[in-house]
Design a protein around this motif. Structure first.
Motif, PDB file in Angstrom:
ATOM      1  N   LEU A   1      -4.381   2.439  -5.816  1.00  0.00           N
ATOM      2  CA  LEU A   1      -5.188   2.216  -4.614  1.00  0.00           C
ATOM      3  C   LEU A   1      -6.671   2.446  -4.894  1.00  0.00           C
ATOM      4  O   LEU A   1      -7.523   1.673  -4.450  1.00  0.00           O
ATOM      5  CB  LEU A   1      -4.711   3.111  -3.474  1.00  0.00           C
ATOM      6  N   GLU A   2      -6.990   3.501  -5.645  1.00  0.00           N
ATOM      7  CA  GLU A   2      -8.376   3.779  -6.001  1.00  0.00           C
ATOM      8  C   GLU A   2      -8.948   2.684  -6.892  1.00  0.00           C
ATOM      9  O   GLU A   2     -10.094   2.276  -6.723  1.00  0.00           O
ATOM     10  CB  GLU A   2      -8.485   5.142  -6.683  1.00  0.00           C
ATOM     11  N   SER A   3      -8.143   2.189  -7.832  1.00  0.00           N
ATOM     12  CA  SER A   3      -8.589   1.104  -8.714  1.00  0.00           C
ATOM     13  C   SER A   3      -8.878  -0.158  -7.910  1.00  0.00           C
ATOM     14  O   SER A   3      -9.885  -0.830  -8.152  1.00  0.00           O
ATOM     15  CB  SER A   3      -7.536   0.813  -9.790  1.00  0.00           C
TER      16      SER A   3
ATOM     17  N   ASP B   1     -12.771  -3.964  -5.470  1.00  0.00           N
ATOM     18  CA  ASP B   1     -13.314  -4.588  -4.258  1.00  0.00           C
ATOM     19  C   ASP B   1     -14.790  -4.247  -4.083  1.00  0.00           C
ATOM     20  O   ASP B   1     -15.603  -5.099  -3.711  1.00  0.00           O
ATOM     21  CB  ASP B   1     -12.524  -4.156  -3.023  1.00  0.00           C
ATOM     22  N   ASP B   2     -15.151  -2.973  -4.357  1.00  0.00           N
ATOM     23  CA  ASP B   2     -16.532  -2.535  -4.219  1.00  0.00           C
ATOM     24  C   ASP B   2     -17.433  -3.260  -5.208  1.00  0.00           C
ATOM     25  O   ASP B   2     -18.526  -3.700  -4.864  1.00  0.00           O
ATOM     26  CB  ASP B   2     -16.626  -1.018  -4.416  1.00  0.00           C
ATOM     27  N   ALA B   3     -16.988  -3.407  -6.451  1.00  0.00           N
ATOM     28  CA  ALA B   3     -17.777  -4.110  -7.466  1.00  0.00           C
ATOM     29  C   ALA B   3     -18.005  -5.558  -7.062  1.00  0.00           C
ATOM     30  O   ALA B   3     -19.113  -6.090  -7.205  1.00  0.00           O
ATOM     31  CB  ALA B   3     -17.088  -4.035  -8.822  1.00  0.00           C
TER      32      ALA B   3
ATOM     33  N   ARG C   1       0.828  -1.213   0.000  1.00  0.00           N
ATOM     34  CA  ARG C   1       0.000   0.000   0.000  1.00  0.00           C
ATOM     35  C   ARG C   1       0.859   1.258   0.000  1.00  0.00           C
ATOM     36  O   ARG C   1       0.509   2.248  -0.620  1.00  0.00           O
ATOM     37  CB  ARG C   1      -0.944   0.011   1.203  1.00  0.00           C
ATOM     38  N   LEU C   2       1.997   1.219   0.690  1.00  0.00           N
ATOM     39  CA  LEU C   2       2.871   2.386   0.742  1.00  0.00           C
ATOM     40  C   LEU C   2       3.576   2.633  -0.582  1.00  0.00           C
ATOM     41  O   LEU C   2       3.834   3.771  -0.955  1.00  0.00           O
ATOM     42  CB  LEU C   2       3.897   2.228   1.862  1.00  0.00           C
ATOM     43  N   SER C   3       3.877   1.553  -1.310  1.00  0.00           N
ATOM     44  CA  SER C   3       4.606   1.696  -2.570  1.00  0.00           C
ATOM     45  C   SER C   3       3.677   1.849  -3.780  1.00  0.00           C
ATOM     46  O   SER C   3       4.142   2.103  -4.874  1.00  0.00           O
ATOM     47  CB  SER C   3       5.540   0.506  -2.782  1.00  0.00           C
ATOM     48  N   SER C   4       2.363   1.723  -3.584  1.00  0.00           N
ATOM     49  CA  SER C   4       1.400   1.853  -4.684  1.00  0.00           C
ATOM     50  C   SER C   4       1.021   3.315  -4.894  1.00  0.00           C
ATOM     51  O   SER C   4       0.984   4.101  -3.953  1.00  0.00           O
ATOM     52  CB  SER C   4       0.131   1.061  -4.368  1.00  0.00           C
TER      53      SER C   4
ATOM     54  N   ASP D   1     -14.495   0.787 -13.211  1.00  0.00           N
ATOM     55  CA  ASP D   1     -14.605  -0.077 -12.037  1.00  0.00           C
ATOM     56  C   ASP D   1     -13.256  -0.568 -11.520  1.00  0.00           C
ATOM     57  O   ASP D   1     -13.187  -1.475 -10.707  1.00  0.00           O
ATOM     58  CB  ASP D   1     -15.508  -1.274 -12.331  1.00  0.00           C
ATOM     59  N   GLY D   2     -12.168   0.006 -11.999  1.00  0.00           N
ATOM     60  CA  GLY D   2     -10.844  -0.425 -11.570  1.00  0.00           C
ATOM     61  C   GLY D   2     -10.205  -1.407 -12.527  1.00  0.00           C
ATOM     62  O   GLY D   2      -9.029  -1.719 -12.391  1.00  0.00           O
TER      63      GLY D   2
END
Length: 116
Positions: free
Chosen positions: A12-14, A19-21, A4-7, A64-65
């Motif tokens: 991260l939004e994608s 995940d939401d979809a 997460r730190l290197s992304s 949707d990512g």
């Protein structure tokens, strides 16, 4: 945690959109094929008014990512709540137009604004 730190923020939004979809039971746009009836979820990136054959058409790009999907409401100049940055769930039959996936006149559900 290190991933997460290197992304990037976009990555991260994608991931959040993917995940939401999945959590809403929707099909990923990248998995949609021509003429398939689908239910997809994502964020509207752009919303524009673009006439098609002399008829007004409200066009939006849903992401949707995984991949973008064009959503088109024929005969509409605007729809309350359909604006860039808004999350929606859209259902309909996928068509291919100029190599892009398109949903014409889908049924849709506006998602709540902000964090759920």
């Amino acid at each position: 945690m290190l991933d997460r730190l290197s992304s990037s923020q976009e990555d991260l939004e994608s991931q959040e959109l993917r995940d939401d979809a999945q959590a809403t039971g929707c099909t990923r746009i990248s998995e949609c094929s021509d003429r398939q009836i689908v239910k997809v979820a994502g964020t509207l990136r752009t919303v524009t008014l673009r006439p098609r054959a002399g008829v007004p058409a409200l066009e939006a790009e849903l992401f949707d990512g995984t991949e973008p999907l064009d959503v088109v409401w024929l005969g509409r100049r605007s729809i309350v709540g359909i604006e860039p940055g808004r999350r929606i769930i859209a259902s309909g039959r996928v068509a291919m137009s100029h190599g892009r996936r398109v949903l014409f006149n889908p049924t849709y559900e506006l998602r709540p604004l902000g964090k759920e």
